[in-house]
Design a protein around this motif. Structure first.
Motif, PDB file in Angstrom:
ATOM      1  N   ALA A  65       5.395  -3.095   4.270  1.00 50.93           N
ATOM      2  CA  ALA A  65       5.662  -1.825   3.581  1.00 50.93           C
ATOM      3  C   ALA A  65       6.799  -1.052   4.243  1.00 50.93           C
ATOM      4  N   GLY A  66       7.181  -1.476   5.439  1.00 54.32           N
ATOM      5  CA  GLY A  66       8.272  -0.803   6.147  1.00 54.32           C
ATOM      6  C   GLY A  66       7.887   0.550   6.700  1.00 54.32           C
ATOM      7  N   THR A  67       6.622   0.713   7.063  1.00 55.14           N
ATOM      8  CA  THR A  67       6.162   1.997   7.591  1.00 55.14           C
ATOM      9  C   THR A  67       5.728   1.845   9.051  1.00 55.14           C
ATOM     10  N   ALA A  68       5.669   2.946   9.748  1.00 54.51           N
ATOM     11  CA  ALA A  68       5.330   2.944  11.172  1.00 54.51           C
ATOM     12  C   ALA A  68       3.893   2.484  11.393  1.00 54.51           C
ATOM     13  N   ILE A  69       3.700   1.695  12.428  1.00 56.24           N
ATOM     14  CA  ILE A  69       2.366   1.224  12.771  1.00 56.24           C
ATOM     15  C   ILE A  69       1.797   1.988  13.965  1.00 56.24           C
ATOM     16  N   LYS A  70       2.668   2.509  14.815  1.00 59.15           N
ATOM     17  CA  LYS A  70       2.197   3.243  15.992  1.00 59.15           C
ATOM     18  C   LYS A  70       1.612   4.586  15.567  1.00 59.15           C
ATOM     19  N   PRO A  71       0.511   4.981  16.201  1.00 64.02           N
ATOM     20  CA  PRO A  71      -0.084   6.283  15.872  1.00 64.02           C
ATOM     21  C   PRO A  71       0.902   7.432  16.067  1.00 64.02           C
ATOM     22  N   PHE A  72       0.852   8.359  15.152  1.00 70.24           N
ATOM     23  CA  PHE A  72       1.593   9.625  15.188  1.00 70.24           C
ATOM     24  C   PHE A  72       3.081   9.488  14.911  1.00 70.24           C
ATOM     25  N   GLU A  73       3.541   8.299  14.555  1.00 69.91           N
ATOM     26  CA  GLU A  73       4.918   8.174  14.097  1.00 69.91           C
ATOM     27  C   GLU A  73       4.937   8.458  12.602  1.00 69.91           C
ATOM     28  N   ASP A  74       6.087   8.883  12.103  1.00 68.65           N
ATOM     29  CA  ASP A  74       6.204   9.239  10.691  1.00 68.65           C
ATOM     30  C   ASP A  74       5.929   8.041   9.797  1.00 68.65           C
ATOM     31  N   SER A  75       5.020   8.217   8.860  1.00 70.01           N
ATOM     32  CA  SER A  75       4.712   7.187   7.873  1.00 70.01           C
ATOM     33  C   SER A  75       5.599   7.390   6.664  1.00 70.01           C
ATOM     34  N   SER A  76       6.193   6.300   6.193  1.00 71.54           N
ATOM     35  CA  SER A  76       7.055   6.396   5.020  1.00 71.54           C
ATOM     36  C   SER A  76       6.333   5.953   3.753  1.00 71.54           C
ATOM     37  N   VAL A  77       5.232   5.202   3.926  1.00 70.26           N
ATOM     38  CA  VAL A  77       4.467   4.671   2.800  1.00 70.26           C
ATOM     39  C   VAL A  77       2.988   4.791   3.131  1.00 70.26           C
ATOM     40  N   LEU A  78       2.198   5.138   2.113  1.00 75.10           N
ATOM     41  CA  LEU A  78       0.751   5.156   2.279  1.00 75.10           C
ATOM     42  C   LEU A  78       0.225   3.782   1.842  1.00 75.10           C
ATOM     43  N   VAL A  79      -0.246   2.995   2.806  1.00 75.40           N
ATOM     44  CA  VAL A  79      -0.738   1.651   2.517  1.00 75.40           C
ATOM     45  C   VAL A  79      -2.180   1.764   2.026  1.00 75.40           C
ATOM     46  N   THR A  80      -2.434   1.253   0.816  1.00 72.22           N
ATOM     47  CA  THR A  80      -3.772   1.376   0.207  1.00 72.22           C
ATOM     48  C   THR A  80      -4.296   0.042  -0.327  1.00 72.22           C
ATOM     49  N   HIS A  81      -3.631  -1.054  -0.017  1.00 69.37           N
ATOM     50  CA  HIS A  81      -4.073  -2.354  -0.508  1.00 69.37           C
ATOM     51  C   HIS A  81      -4.636  -3.193   0.650  1.00 69.37           C
TER      52      HIS A  81
END
Length: 153
Positions: A65-81
């Motif tokens: 999804a190209g989003t941050a995995i580390k806690p508290f980093e900015d998420s660019s996508v909400l992964v729901t699958h």
């Protein structure tokens, strides 16, 4: 939302590894009583493999999804699958399942004592803060996700 600099201290895998070392130490030096003798302790492979799978599959979903995995980093996508259809925190749940599976493999009672403190640390130090950040970032989309998917299971 701020970057990962807002967080200080160890990341979740460090807490997991510490709990694992404590579990092994408790089994070795303070086993209390054997609750899963061989061969029954081998059933611990099930939660261990499921837990590792949940962590790896969920981490891969973040990467794809190209989003941050580390806690508290900015998420660019909400992964729901994937596993996120069943739990909002499959990676943290995976850590607990893995630790529980190892405790089962060890077979004595005392390694199980590490599960509640790890769950508490993950919830208080990470999950509660991450959920607030996700709600601030994604608003109604996250609130709808939170309403339909439980925190743990």
């Amino acid at each position: 939302m701020s970057s990962g600099r807002a967080r200080r201290g160890p990341l979740p895998p460090v807490y997991f590894l510490a709990a694992l070392l404590v579990a092994i130490g408790l089994h070795r030096w303070l086993p209390i009583v054997t609750i899963l003798p061989a061969p029954w302790n081998q059933f611990g492979m099930l939660p261990l493999v499921l837990g590792l799978g949940a962590v790896l599959v969920s981490a891969t979903a973040f990467h794809k999804a190209g989003t941050a995995i580390k806690p508290f980093e900015d998420s660019s996508v909400l992964v729901t699958h994937g596993f996120y259809r069943y739990t909002r925190n499959p990676m943290y749940l995976g850590m607990l399942l893995t630790l529980g599976g190892i405790a089962m493999l060890l077979g004595s009672l005392s390694p199980f004592f590490t599960l509640p403190p790890l769950a508490y640390i993950l919830t208080r130090r990470f999950i509660v803060r991450e959920e607030a950040m996700l709600e601030a970032r994604f608003g109604d989309e996250y609130r709808r996700f939170r309403e339909r998917v439980r925190r743990w299971l």
